[in-house]
Enzyme design. Structure first.
Site, PDB file in Angstrom:
ATOM      1  N   GLY A 131      28.823  18.644  11.407  1.00 27.35           N
ATOM      2  CA  GLY A 131      28.929  17.209  11.127  1.00 27.35           C
ATOM      3  C   GLY A 131      28.242  16.392  12.194  1.00 27.35           C
ATOM      4  O   GLY A 131      27.494  16.921  13.013  1.00 27.35           O
ATOM      5  N   ASN A 132      28.476  15.112  12.169  1.00 20.94           N
ATOM      6  CA  ASN A 132      27.921  14.237  13.206  1.00 20.94           C
ATOM      7  C   ASN A 132      28.913  13.121  13.488  1.00 20.94           C
ATOM      8  O   ASN A 132      29.954  13.016  12.824  1.00 20.94           O
ATOM      9  CB  ASN A 132      26.544  13.700  12.787  1.00 20.94           C
ATOM     10  N   ARG A 133      28.603  12.285  14.451  1.00 18.59           N
ATOM     11  CA  ARG A 133      29.597  11.329  14.945  1.00 18.59           C
ATOM     12  C   ARG A 133      29.582   9.983  14.227  1.00 18.59           C
ATOM     13  O   ARG A 133      30.222   9.039  14.669  1.00 18.59           O
ATOM     14  CB  ARG A 133      29.397  11.126  16.453  1.00 18.59           C
ATOM     15  N   SER A 134      28.859   9.877  13.124  1.00 15.92           N
ATOM     16  CA  SER A 134      28.805   8.577  12.439  1.00 15.92           C
ATOM     17  C   SER A 134      30.185   8.211  11.863  1.00 15.92           C
ATOM     18  O   SER A 134      30.804   9.008  11.164  1.00 15.92           O
ATOM     19  CB  SER A 134      27.774   8.637  11.314  1.00 15.92           C
TER      20      SER A 134
END
Ligand code: CTP
Length: 399
Positions: free
Chosen positions: A207-210
């Site tokens: 995933g990513n931190r958005s």
């Protein structure tokens, strides 16, 4: 609800009801306005500068001779979308009617083209005096909205017309003045928000931190400006927005398939979602045990914007986002311009995410890259304000 991040100047003149404008200020902020307060010298006898600074969260200047180098009466006249003066005394009405400019507030009013709403509050004798009535009619002829005061008990024992009106009356006038900003009415806009997740096994994902905050702010701002908004939310844990259609997706592949179906029906796509660039090649139905978890084969995800560029028709506008970790502004512009060109975008907002900044935050900082090379540097501002600035650019591209 008003578009968030719009700037309003609240002038306060020297009447006892100045204290009621503290509540007005709070309610304006609740509605998403950024408020600069300009109190007259007389009003400071009733409510002090410190109160306005603390409540507005912004520096308050009270006279023409402060911060002269920034020419505040001109910058404040230009920056604000609306001027509201509450309370307005009989003396200030007279000054405004005769076009005088002998303090900061009257200078701003004279220099501003913004809509102006006046909220008179005074004793009935003063309100009903023919001099005051004549001043009110001059101001109305010049396009000022002058709200009729309420009837009731005054500061002393007297009763009559002249009271500071109910706040709902002020808000409906603001609504009427700003309602013409439905510049996205009739437009269908897709906003993607959040970050895709690519499952590894039933427990883990890439995933990513958005957080989705920027995409949700854009969806709200576009809906407030009259657009028919379809929000495609990738794993964002944020409250739904009234009147906005939402499709929840998890992976880049799902995002692509929703967009392939929906993009042909829209006027503009704002791609603020952060898309994972790769997924695992072999999803495991069972949790992978740590001893078996040494390497992972990855498969590149499709570049969704590149696919969209292939089906984009003339007149459709596509706005991309980029997250970069190069703190030099010229490098941000270079990287953003390359992405704008390679993805056939009309606009691109490059976030400067050095040291994890911006993800999850309410504020942002970066640069808007325009296909016409008219770039806009964005200092640290709220994501709501950025949304309105980006939508202004989008509206001019839509024509
Ligand atoms: N994007 C996309 N499909 C992808 C990756 C990104 O459509 N597979 C979109 C994002 O939604 C964003 C824009 O492309 O609007 C730029 O995303 P970014 O991650 O900054 O760029 P990448 O193309 O992934 O390039 P790089 O990772 O090399 O910086």
């Amino acid at each position: 609800m008003f578009p968030r991040g719009r700037k309003l100047l609240l002038g306060v003149s020297g009447g006892i009801s100045a204290y009621k404008s503290c509540e007005l200020l709070r309610r304006l902020q609740d509605q998403g306005f950024i408020v600069d307060v300009v109190p007259t010298a007389a009003s400071l006898n009733f409510v002090g500068k410190a109160t306005w600074e603390a409540l507005s969260g912004r520096k308050v200047i009270t006279d023409l001779w402060s911060d002269v180098e920034s020419v505040p009466h001109i910058s404040m006249a230009k920056e604000n979308d609306l001027i509201l003066i509450a309370p307005t005394t009989a003396d200030l009405l007279a000054k405004l009617a005769s076009g005088r400019a002998d303090d900061l507030l009257t200078n701003i009013v004279l220099a501003s083209n913004a809509p102006k709403i006046i909220v008179p509050a005074m004793h009935p004798e003063m309100w009903l005096n023919p001099a005051t009535s004549a001043n009110v009619s001059i101001l109305r002829d010049r396009g000022f909205v002058v709200i009729e005061p309420d009837q009731g008990r005054m500061t002393g024992l007297d009763v009559g017309v002249g009271r500071y009106p109910d706040l709902s009356k002020i808000f409906s006038e603001i609504q009427a003045k700003l309602q013409n900003n439905s510049d996205l009415a009739g437009r269908r806009i897709i906003v993607t928000a959040g970050g895709t997740r690519e499952p590894i096994d039933p427990v883990r994902y890439i995933g990513n931190r958005s957080s989705g905050k920027q995409g949700f702010a854009l969806a709200l701002a576009a809906a407030t400006r009259g657009a028919n908004v379809h929000l495609i939310s990738a794993n964002a844990d944020l409250p739904e927005i009234d009147g906005v259609e939402v499709t929840k997706i998890e992976t880049a592949t799902e995002l692509l398939s929703v967009l392939e179906a929906e993009f042909p029906k829209c006027d503009a796509l704002i791609m603020s979602a952060a898309v994972a660039d790769a997924r695992v090649s072999n999803y495991s139905q069972n949790k992978i045990k740590k001893n078996d978890f040494e390497t992972m084969d990855l498969t590149k995800n499709p570049d969704i914007l590149a696919r969209i560029a292939e089906i984009k028709k003339s007149g459709q506008i596509v706005v991309g986002f980029a997250a970069e970790t190069d703190s030099k502004s010229e490098n941000l512009v270079k990287l953003g311009t390359e992405k704008l060109r390679s993805k056939s975008l009309d606009l691109m907002y490059v976030n400067n995410v050095t040291d994890g900044a911006i993800f999850g935050s309410d504020s942002t900082q970066g640069v808007i890259i325009d296909s016409n090379e008219k770039n806009i540097d964005i200092p640290e501002i709220s994501k709501d304000t950025l949304s309105d600035i980006l939508l202004d650019q989008l509206v001019s591209k839509l024509g």
